[in-house]
Design a protein around this motif. Sequence first.
Motif, PDB file in Angstrom:
ATOM      1  N   ALA A  83      13.354   0.767  26.046  1.00 32.21           N
ATOM      2  CA  ALA A  83      11.761   0.737  26.288  1.00 32.21           C
ATOM      3  C   ALA A  83      10.690   1.371  25.619  1.00 32.21           C
ATOM      4  O   ALA A  83      10.804   2.184  24.558  1.00 32.21           O
ATOM      5  CB  ALA A  83      12.096   1.771  28.155  1.00 32.21           C
ATOM      6  N   ARG A  84       9.911   1.240  25.940  1.00 30.84           N
ATOM      7  CA  ARG A  84       8.168   1.228  25.077  1.00 30.84           C
ATOM      8  C   ARG A  84       7.776   2.541  26.833  1.00 30.84           C
ATOM      9  O   ARG A  84       7.683   1.530  27.999  1.00 30.84           O
ATOM     10  CB  ARG A  84       7.018   0.109  25.022  1.00 30.84           C
ATOM     11  N   ILE A  85       8.670   3.630  25.629  1.00 30.53           N
ATOM     12  CA  ILE A  85       8.499   4.306  26.545  1.00 30.53           C
ATOM     13  C   ILE A  85       7.301   4.802  27.400  1.00 30.53           C
ATOM     14  O   ILE A  85       5.509   4.324  27.566  1.00 30.53           O
ATOM     15  CB  ILE A  85       9.096   5.514  26.472  1.00 30.53           C
ATOM     16  N   ILE A  86       6.724   5.396  29.021  1.00 34.15           N
ATOM     17  CA  ILE A  86       6.368   5.738  29.827  1.00 34.15           C
ATOM     18  C   ILE A  86       5.198   6.619  29.481  1.00 34.15           C
ATOM     19  O   ILE A  86       5.316   7.328  27.926  1.00 34.15           O
ATOM     20  CB  ILE A  86       6.755   6.780  31.175  1.00 34.15           C
ATOM     21  N   PRO A  87       3.476   6.770  29.892  1.00 36.23           N
ATOM     22  CA  PRO A  87       2.861   7.685  29.295  1.00 36.23           C
ATOM     23  C   PRO A  87       3.183   8.737  29.457  1.00 36.23           C
ATOM     24  O   PRO A  87       3.777   9.256  29.937  1.00 36.23           O
ATOM     25  CB  PRO A  87       1.538   7.118  29.853  1.00 36.23           C
ATOM     26  N   MET A  88       2.344  10.251  28.838  1.00 35.88           N
ATOM     27  CA  MET A  88       2.697  11.341  28.867  1.00 35.88           C
ATOM     28  C   MET A  88       1.271  12.164  28.374  1.00 35.88           C
ATOM     29  O   MET A  88       0.632  11.978  27.358  1.00 35.88           O
ATOM     30  CB  MET A  88       3.846  12.030  27.950  1.00 35.88           C
ATOM     31  N   ASN A  89       0.869  12.486  29.218  1.00 32.16           N
ATOM     32  CA  ASN A  89      -0.783  13.307  28.983  1.00 32.16           C
ATOM     33  C   ASN A  89      -0.139  14.542  29.621  1.00 32.16           C
ATOM     34  O   ASN A  89      -0.945  15.375  30.749  1.00 32.16           O
ATOM     35  CB  ASN A  89      -1.504  12.948  29.449  1.00 32.16           C
ATOM     36  N   PRO A  90       0.278  15.764  29.229  1.00 40.89           N
ATOM     37  CA  PRO A  90       1.228  17.563  29.146  1.00 40.89           C
ATOM     38  C   PRO A  90      -0.437  18.060  29.334  1.00 40.89           C
ATOM     39  O   PRO A  90      -0.944  17.792  28.327  1.00 40.89           O
ATOM     40  CB  PRO A  90       2.188  17.567  29.388  1.00 40.89           C
ATOM     41  N   PRO A  91      -0.542  19.316  30.521  1.00 40.78           N
ATOM     42  CA  PRO A  91      -1.915  20.301  30.352  1.00 40.78           C
ATOM     43  C   PRO A  91      -1.770  20.578  29.046  1.00 40.78           C
ATOM     44  O   PRO A  91      -1.952  21.585  28.140  1.00 40.78           O
ATOM     45  CB  PRO A  91      -2.224  20.861  31.135  1.00 40.78           C
ATOM     46  N   THR A  92      -0.511  20.694  28.292  1.00 42.24           N
ATOM     47  CA  THR A  92      -0.092  21.908  27.102  1.00 42.24           C
ATOM     48  C   THR A  92       0.217  20.849  25.956  1.00 42.24           C
ATOM     49  O   THR A  92       0.421  21.544  24.303  1.00 42.24           O
ATOM     50  CB  THR A  92       1.158  22.553  27.340  1.00 42.24           C
ATOM     51  N   CYS A  93       0.054  19.191  25.657  1.00 50.37           N
ATOM     52  CA  CYS A  93       0.300  18.564  25.066  1.00 50.37           C
ATOM     53  C   CYS A  93      -0.812  17.446  24.897  1.00 50.37           C
ATOM     54  O   CYS A  93      -0.707  16.127  24.907  1.00 50.37           O
ATOM     55  CB  CYS A  93       1.467  18.160  24.773  1.00 50.37           C
ATOM     56  N   PRO A  94      -2.012  18.628  24.451  1.00 50.10           N
ATOM     57  CA  PRO A  94      -3.276  16.941  24.326  1.00 50.10           C
ATOM     58  C   PRO A  94      -3.090  15.491  23.887  1.00 50.10           C
ATOM     59  O   PRO A  94      -3.825  14.520  23.503  1.00 50.10           O
ATOM     60  CB  PRO A  94      -4.873  18.217  23.634  1.00 50.10           C
ATOM     61  N   ASP A  95      -2.276  16.152  22.226  1.00 50.38           N
ATOM     62  CA  ASP A  95      -1.881  15.030  21.411  1.00 50.38           C
ATOM     63  C   ASP A  95      -0.533  13.948  21.899  1.00 50.38           C
ATOM     64  O   ASP A  95      -0.395  13.108  21.254  1.00 50.38           O
ATOM     65  CB  ASP A  95      -1.549  15.909  20.092  1.00 50.38           C
ATOM     66  N   CYS A  96      -0.095  14.591  22.707  1.00 50.11           N
ATOM     67  CA  CYS A  96       0.637  13.998  23.284  1.00 50.11           C
ATOM     68  C   CYS A  96       0.805  11.745  23.389  1.00 50.11           C
ATOM     69  O   CYS A  96       1.281  11.202  23.306  1.00 50.11           O
ATOM     70  CB  CYS A  96       1.223  14.161  24.418  1.00 50.11           C
ATOM     71  N   ALA A  97      -0.126  12.319  24.208  1.00 49.02           N
ATOM     72  CA  ALA A  97      -0.610  10.659  25.120  1.00 49.02           C
ATOM     73  C   ALA A  97      -1.654   9.569  23.723  1.00 49.02           C
ATOM     74  O   ALA A  97      -0.084   8.690  23.991  1.00 49.02           O
ATOM     75  CB  ALA A  97      -2.234  10.761  26.223  1.00 49.02           C
ATOM     76  N   GLN A  98      -1.455  10.416  22.698  1.00 47.46           N
ATOM     77  CA  GLN A  98      -2.051   9.045  21.366  1.00 47.46           C
ATOM     78  C   GLN A  98      -0.122   8.825  20.427  1.00 47.46           C
ATOM     79  O   GLN A  98      -0.069   8.436  20.374  1.00 47.46           O
ATOM     80  CB  GLN A  98      -3.334   9.760  20.613  1.00 47.46           C
ATOM     81  N   ARG A  99       0.784  10.372  21.097  1.00 53.06           N
ATOM     82  CA  ARG A  99       1.223  10.089  20.371  1.00 53.06           C
ATOM     83  C   ARG A  99       2.056   8.904  20.608  1.00 53.06           C
ATOM     84  O   ARG A  99       3.517   8.006  20.042  1.00 53.06           O
ATOM     85  CB  ARG A  99       2.279  11.334  20.326  1.00 53.06           C
ATOM     86  N   VAL A 100       2.725   9.043  22.024  1.00 47.27           N
ATOM     87  CA  VAL A 100       3.254   7.938  23.275  1.00 47.27           C
ATOM     88  C   VAL A 100       2.928   6.537  22.698  1.00 47.27           C
ATOM     89  O   VAL A 100       3.487   5.709  22.483  1.00 47.27           O
ATOM     90  CB  VAL A 100       3.536   8.223  24.620  1.00 47.27           C
ATOM     91  N   VAL A 101       1.027   5.842  22.323  1.00 46.26           N
ATOM     92  CA  VAL A 101       1.316   5.404  21.709  1.00 46.26           C
ATOM     93  C   VAL A 101       1.248   4.548  20.765  1.00 46.26           C
ATOM     94  O   VAL A 101       1.870   2.996  20.697  1.00 46.26           O
ATOM     95  CB  VAL A 101      -0.663   5.080  22.295  1.00 46.26           C
ATOM     96  N   ALA A 102       1.134   5.580  19.884  1.00 44.91           N
ATOM     97  CA  ALA A 102       1.791   4.847  18.151  1.00 44.91           C
ATOM     98  C   ALA A 102       3.258   5.207  18.244  1.00 44.91           C
ATOM     99  O   ALA A 102       3.848   3.684  17.847  1.00 44.91           O
ATOM    100  CB  ALA A 102       0.865   6.238  17.478  1.00 44.91           C
ATOM    101  N   PHE A 103       4.017   5.566  18.772  1.00 45.32           N
ATOM    102  CA  PHE A 103       5.643   5.211  18.870  1.00 45.32           C
ATOM    103  C   PHE A 103       5.548   4.532  20.071  1.00 45.32           C
ATOM    104  O   PHE A 103       6.795   2.921  19.651  1.00 45.32           O
ATOM    105  CB  PHE A 103       6.223   6.317  19.880  1.00 45.32           C
ATOM    106  N   ASP A 104       5.228   3.701  20.829  1.00 41.86           N
ATOM    107  CA  ASP A 104       5.401   2.768  21.399  1.00 41.86           C
ATOM    108  C   ASP A 104       4.775   1.201  20.398  1.00 41.86           C
ATOM    109  O   ASP A 104       5.913   0.174  20.858  1.00 41.86           O
ATOM    110  CB  ASP A 104       4.691   2.003  23.069  1.00 41.86           C
ATOM    111  N   ASN A 105       4.260   1.413  20.560  1.00 40.51           N
ATOM    112  CA  ASN A 105       3.052   0.399  19.274  1.00 40.51           C
ATOM    113  C   ASN A 105       4.679   0.002  18.041  1.00 40.51           C
ATOM    114  O   ASN A 105       4.758  -0.510  17.335  1.00 40.51           O
ATOM    115  CB  ASN A 105       1.919   0.722  18.239  1.00 40.51           C
TER     116      ASN A 105
END
Length: 254
Positions: A62-84
């Motif tokens: 899988a290109r994993i599902i997005p992640m945007n937890p309130p305790t990790c503001p950088d996680c959303a972009q990290r998922v994008v980089a990993f999926d790419n």
Amino acid sequence: MDTCAGSASSGWLAATRPDIVVMHLGTNDVWSNIAAATILGAFTTLVNQMRASNPAMKILVARIIPMNPPTCPDCAQRVVAFDNAIPAWAAATTTAQSPITVVDLWTGFSTSTDTYDGVHPNASGDQKMSDAWYPALTAALSGPIPTPTPTSGGGGCAAVYRITGQWQGGFQGEVTVTNTGASPMTGWDVGWTFANGQQVTQLWGGRLRQTGPSVTVGNETWNGALAPGATTTLGFLSSWTATNTPPTPACARA
């Protein structure tokens, strides 16, 4: 789930002897800010263990599902980089005997409506994930599933083809579909003809049929309905040799 690889996975493989493995891995690693290359190195270890258990293992990653937890503001972009980074890894690791298929769970998934905490899927998220896994798993079990034949005269639909990365013998591309009409549409078909013998090897965000140089892609259940002006994007990996001329896609409302 993280990607710790070791005797536990080897024991599980020996006990179950699967023919197909489905992987949605890396979320905890991304949250922990582990580099994509390190996570994919662990993926390679897992794949080697799978192939040691069954040389003809089919692997869906899988290109994993997005992640945007309130305790990790950088996680959303990290998922994008990993999926790419996943498609190029898959292209380098896949074999004819043990193919790796990339399944796009990221596109069309919303952390605000499809999770209950920015990370874990709710019922809507579960449905979108199953809708994404289903065609890839069906194809692995019984071969490619058919896609709709493009309709004629389907005005109000536009498609743009773009090469997003290229390496010796392979490339990654995407096609963006836009509803240019005044009314909502419930489905779409995109078609193009390669001029230089390119062959699509993996595709996500749509249902693929390729006959010779002709490619047809129909929508998935979750990305066919587009409001006026709305867009969706499908991605793919393909082979190429001496020349890689971008084709001009045609789009029709299904």
